[in-house]
Write a protein that holds these residues in place. Structure first.
Motif, short mmCIF file in Angstrom:
data_model
loop_
_atom_site.label_atom_id
_atom_site.label_comp_id
_atom_site.label_asym_id
_atom_site.label_seq_id
_atom_site.Cartn_x
_atom_site.Cartn_y
_atom_site.Cartn_z
N THR A 23 -1.43 -24.92 -33.82
CA THR A 23 -1.61 -24.49 -34.60
C THR A 23 -0.17 -24.55 -36.16
N SER A 24 0.66 -25.16 -35.43
CA SER A 24 2.16 -25.81 -36.67
C SER A 24 1.14 -27.16 -37.46
N ASP A 25 1.04 -27.99 -36.71
CA ASP A 25 0.47 -28.86 -36.76
C ASP A 25 -0.21 -28.92 -37.80
N VAL A 26 -1.49 -27.96 -37.61
CA VAL A 26 -1.82 -28.28 -38.38
C VAL A 26 -1.39 -27.35 -39.66
N LEU A 27 -0.88 -26.20 -39.35
CA LEU A 27 -0.70 -25.68 -41.08
C LEU A 27 0.42 -26.52 -41.84
N ASN A 28 1.10 -27.30 -41.08
CA ASN A 28 2.10 -28.60 -42.27
C ASN A 28 0.94 -29.83 -42.83
N VAL A 29 0.42 -29.76 -42.03
CA VAL A 29 -0.77 -31.02 -42.74
C VAL A 29 -1.54 -30.26 -44.02
N LEU A 30 -1.69 -29.01 -43.93
CA LEU A 30 -2.25 -28.04 -45.15
C LEU A 30 -1.25 -27.63 -46.32
N SER A 60 -10.99 -20.14 -33.19
CA SER A 60 -12.43 -19.94 -33.38
C SER A 60 -13.31 -19.49 -31.62
N ASP A 61 -14.34 -18.57 -31.77
CA ASP A 61 -14.81 -19.29 -30.02
C ASP A 61 -16.36 -19.50 -31.22
N ASN A 62 -16.11 -21.12 -30.64
CA ASN A 62 -18.23 -21.97 -30.97
C ASN A 62 -18.16 -21.34 -32.44
N GLY A 63 -17.29 -21.69 -32.93
CA GLY A 63 -17.11 -21.71 -34.89
C GLY A 63 -17.22 -19.94 -35.45
N ASN A 64 -17.55 -19.04 -34.33
CA ASN A 64 -17.09 -17.37 -34.74
C ASN A 64 -15.72 -17.21 -34.79
N TYR A 65 -15.37 -16.53 -35.52
CA TYR A 65 -14.08 -16.01 -36.38
C TYR A 65 -13.92 -14.26 -37.05
N GLY A 66 -12.96 -13.69 -36.65
CA GLY A 66 -12.80 -12.55 -37.58
C GLY A 66 -12.17 -11.70 -36.66
N SER A 67 -11.46 -11.47 -35.64
CA SER A 67 -10.79 -11.30 -34.65
C SER A 67 -8.85 -11.29 -35.06
N ALA A 68 -7.87 -10.52 -35.36
CA ALA A 68 -6.73 -11.08 -35.41
C ALA A 68 -6.49 -11.96 -34.70
N ALA A 69 -6.41 -11.94 -32.99
CA ALA A 69 -6.43 -13.05 -32.23
C ALA A 69 -6.76 -15.02 -33.11
N ASP A 70 -7.84 -14.35 -33.33
CA ASP A 70 -7.88 -15.92 -33.44
C ASP A 70 -7.00 -16.28 -35.40
N PHE A 71 -6.18 -15.82 -35.67
CA PHE A 71 -5.56 -16.23 -36.26
C PHE A 71 -3.58 -15.95 -36.52
N ASN A 72 -4.18 -16.17 -35.17
CA ASN A 72 -2.50 -15.92 -34.77
C ASN A 72 -2.81 -16.93 -32.61
N SER A 73 -2.45 -17.55 -33.10
CA SER A 73 -2.94 -18.85 -32.09
C SER A 73 -1.64 -19.67 -31.59
N GLU A 74 -1.67 -19.95 -30.71
CA GLU A 74 -0.67 -21.10 -30.31
C GLU A 74 -1.88 -22.87 -31.36
N TRP A 75 -3.46 -22.33 -31.31
CA TRP A 75 -4.48 -23.40 -31.74
C TRP A 75 -5.56 -23.20 -32.12
N VAL A 76 -6.05 -24.17 -32.98
CA VAL A 76 -6.53 -24.01 -34.05
C VAL A 76 -7.45 -24.97 -33.52
N ASN A 77 -8.92 -24.93 -33.78
CA ASN A 77 -10.10 -25.83 -33.36
C ASN A 77 -10.81 -25.98 -34.64
N LEU A 78 -11.00 -25.21 -35.95
CA LEU A 78 -11.41 -25.10 -36.47
C LEU A 78 -10.47 -23.83 -37.61
N ILE A 79 -11.20 -25.05 -39.13
CA ILE A 79 -10.21 -25.32 -40.09
C ILE A 79 -12.15 -24.46 -41.44
N VAL A 80 -11.87 -23.55 -41.90
CA VAL A 80 -12.72 -22.99 -42.67
C VAL A 80 -12.87 -23.00 -44.20
#
Length: 129
Positions: A23-30, A60-80
């Motif tokens: 997540t830190s790497d992705v946020l740095n790019v953004l 996300s879980d297979n492209g789905n997201y919405g729970s607080a955990a999706d926005f507070n993870s060490e990892w990112v697998n999707l940028i919407v």
């Protein structure tokens, strides 16, 4: 998803959402686009005069997201991304910036659906994929 008001894009490692980045790497790019500012946990919007855009990095879980955990993870697998269709010229600005982001993290840029009903249109793919 298609809308007459918005463009919907994804930046992802692959179509199964199995590729993850720190997540830190992705946020740095953004944060370093010069066109976005943070609005919340892993969420960004445009800096004026760049046209309105909403960018969210999630685990996300297979492209789905919405729970607080999706926005507070060490990892990112999707940028919407959601961008306004209010000005047709915005699309080129969005695609240019989003391609730069996808290039920097070696992921693909997808338009979710075009005006003709075509889905998951690849606008950019990394040569490393």
């Amino acid at each position: 998803m298609w809308s007459h008001l918005y463009w919907y894009y994804e930046i992802r490692g692959n179509n199964t959402y199995s590729e993850k980045l720190l997540t830190s790497d992705v946020l740095n790019v953004l944060e370093n686009t010069g066109k976005l500012r943070s609005t919340g946990n892993q969420q960004f919007c445009n800096i004026d005069p760049f046209p309105w855009i909403s960018v969210t990095a999630v685990n996300s879980d297979n492209g789905n997201y919405g729970s607080a955990a999706d926005f507070n993870s060490e990892w990112v697998n999707l940028i919407v991304i959601v961008g306004s269709k209010s000005n047709p010229e915005n699309e080129n600005l969005y695609v240019s910036m989003l391609t730069e982001i996808a290039e920097k993290i070696n992921w693909e840029l997808i338009l979710e659906e075009d005006d003709d009903g075509n889905e998951n249109i690849v606008l950019y793919t990394s040569h490393l994929m």
